[in-house]
Write an enzyme that holds these catalytic residues in place. Sequence first.
Site, PDB file in Angstrom:
ATOM      1  N   LYS A  38       0.564  -1.390   0.120  1.00 49.78           N
ATOM      2  CA  LYS A  38      -0.497  -0.233   0.032  1.00 49.78           C
ATOM      3  C   LYS A  38       0.960   1.408   0.459  1.00 49.78           C
ATOM      4  O   LYS A  38       0.820   2.816  -0.914  1.00 49.78           O
ATOM      5  CB  LYS A  38      -0.819   0.501   1.369  1.00 49.78           C
ATOM      6  N   ARG A  84      -9.905   0.701   8.884  1.00 53.86           N
ATOM      7  CA  ARG A  84      -9.453  -0.864   9.585  1.00 53.86           C
ATOM      8  C   ARG A  84     -10.382  -1.331  10.295  1.00 53.86           C
ATOM      9  O   ARG A  84     -10.349  -2.518  10.652  1.00 53.86           O
ATOM     10  CB  ARG A  84      -8.196  -0.678  10.059  1.00 53.86           C
ATOM     11  N   ARG A  98      12.005  -5.954   5.355  1.00 57.44           N
ATOM     12  CA  ARG A  98      11.288  -4.406   4.871  1.00 57.44           C
ATOM     13  C   ARG A  98      11.775  -3.923   6.202  1.00 57.44           C
ATOM     14  O   ARG A  98      12.233  -4.613   7.294  1.00 57.44           O
ATOM     15  CB  ARG A  98       9.892  -4.120   4.983  1.00 57.44           C
ATOM     16  N   ARG A 121      11.055  -2.246  11.639  1.00 57.58           N
ATOM     17  CA  ARG A 121       9.832  -0.938  12.467  1.00 57.58           C
ATOM     18  C   ARG A 121      10.067  -2.123  13.573  1.00 57.58           C
ATOM     19  O   ARG A 121      10.375  -3.535  13.074  1.00 57.58           O
ATOM     20  CB  ARG A 121       9.002  -1.124  11.335  1.00 57.58           C
ATOM     21  N   ARG A 167       0.098  -8.822  13.725  1.00 56.91           N
ATOM     22  CA  ARG A 167      -1.324  -8.046  12.795  1.00 56.91           C
ATOM     23  C   ARG A 167      -1.983  -8.526  11.376  1.00 56.91           C
ATOM     24  O   ARG A 167      -3.308  -8.327  11.617  1.00 56.91           O
ATOM     25  CB  ARG A 167       0.450  -7.294  11.932  1.00 56.91           C
TER      26      ARG A 167
HETATM   27  P1  AMP Z   1       0.210   0.337   9.703  1.00 62.40           P
HETATM   28  O1  AMP Z   1       1.531   1.120   9.569  1.00 62.40           O
HETATM   29  O2  AMP Z   1      -1.220   0.390   9.264  1.00 62.40           O
HETATM   30  O3  AMP Z   1       0.347  -1.274   9.346  1.00 62.40           O
HETATM   31  O4  AMP Z   1      -0.258   0.998  11.455  1.00 62.40           O
HETATM   32  C1  AMP Z   1       0.869   0.638  11.938  1.00 62.40           C
HETATM   33  C2  AMP Z   1      -0.002   0.296  13.500  1.00 62.40           C
HETATM   34  O5  AMP Z   1      -0.850   0.896  13.505  1.00 62.40           O
HETATM   35  C3  AMP Z   1      -0.828  -0.784  13.665  1.00 62.40           C
HETATM   36  O6  AMP Z   1      -0.797  -1.968  13.300  1.00 62.40           O
HETATM   37  C4  AMP Z   1      -1.837  -0.288  14.360  1.00 62.40           C
HETATM   38  O7  AMP Z   1      -1.798  -0.362  15.928  1.00 62.40           O
HETATM   39  C5  AMP Z   1      -2.325   0.972  14.016  1.00 62.40           C
HETATM   40  N1  AMP Z   1      -3.089   1.838  13.568  1.00 62.40           N
HETATM   41  C6  AMP Z   1      -2.623   1.880  12.035  1.00 62.40           C
HETATM   42  N2  AMP Z   1      -3.299   2.802  11.525  1.00 62.40           N
HETATM   43  C7  AMP Z   1      -4.653   2.014  12.648  1.00 62.40           C
HETATM   44  C8  AMP Z   1      -6.179   2.382  12.446  1.00 62.40           C
HETATM   45  N3  AMP Z   1      -6.998   2.729  11.314  1.00 62.40           N
HETATM   46  N4  AMP Z   1      -6.890   1.768  13.400  1.00 62.40           N
HETATM   47  C9  AMP Z   1      -6.181   1.020  14.615  1.00 62.40           C
HETATM   48  N5  AMP Z   1      -5.401   0.945  14.605  1.00 62.40           N
HETATM   49  C10 AMP Z   1      -4.000   1.748  13.623  1.00 62.40           C
END
Ligand code: AMP
Length: 223
Positions: A17, A91, A130, A162, A173
């Site tokens: 993404k 999400r 990554r 990360r 996740r």
């Molecule tokens: P990402 O970089 O999009 O993979 O997000 C990293 C982490 O941030 C996720 O594993 C969640 O813990 C939190 N997070 C990001 N976006 C959301 C969302 N829309 N709702 C809830 N938690 C989020």
Amino acid sequence: MSAELNLVLLGPPGAGKGTQAERLRADFSLPYLATGDMLRKHVKDGTAIGVKARAYMDAGDLVPDELIIAMILEEIDAQGDDGFLLDGFPRTVPQADALDEAIAGRGRRLTAVLLIDADDECVIKRISGRRVAANGRVYHIASDPPVTEGVDDEEGKPLVQRDDDKPETVRQRLRTYHEQTVPLIDYYEGRGLLHRFDGSRSPAEVAEHIRATLSTLRLEETL
Ligand code: AMP
């Protein structure tokens, strides 16, 4: 009529993404609003949101809806007047309802939801390679390595993994994605907004497919 693009990127972690978003931002000059990036900045800056969010993120769980919804709607209001590209939001179904309601209240609607799909095995492989730079640039040790191993091409600073890209957290996740985010596929399909892309293809191929879809949608919007 305006040809504003209000887009959502949907898909499992590691499906590409962020990579596609980079291309879309450049091609369609859209503000890119990524909740994961916003939260990581809050954590780094030690804000009240960051302090609350951190434990959930480290565990591979979702941050509570109330916190996320307020944070992202504020950003849409601040930056998203002429369209936006959302990555990582919504999400959950309550998040999707909140987004719908908020943008409908502003006389707008979503243009499309772009689902970049890939199976668990593929994303685990991607995520394990990554690496990210301090400025947010993302590399992959096999498919998109830096010129010099372990350091960012632009600033020469060390690349890191990360915290939540470690294998145990990635598995959680993915579980979270299947349980809480996959229902959004039907949700948006039922509204006729969903477009599917095969995230196991090369980034260039996926980008080409997305570009073609968006050009058609944009044309339809202006007719
Ligand atoms: P990402 O970089 O999009 O993979 O997000 C990293 C982490 O941030 C996720 O594993 C969640 O813990 C939190 N997070 C990001 N976006 C959301 C969302 N829309 N709702 C809830 N938690 C989020």
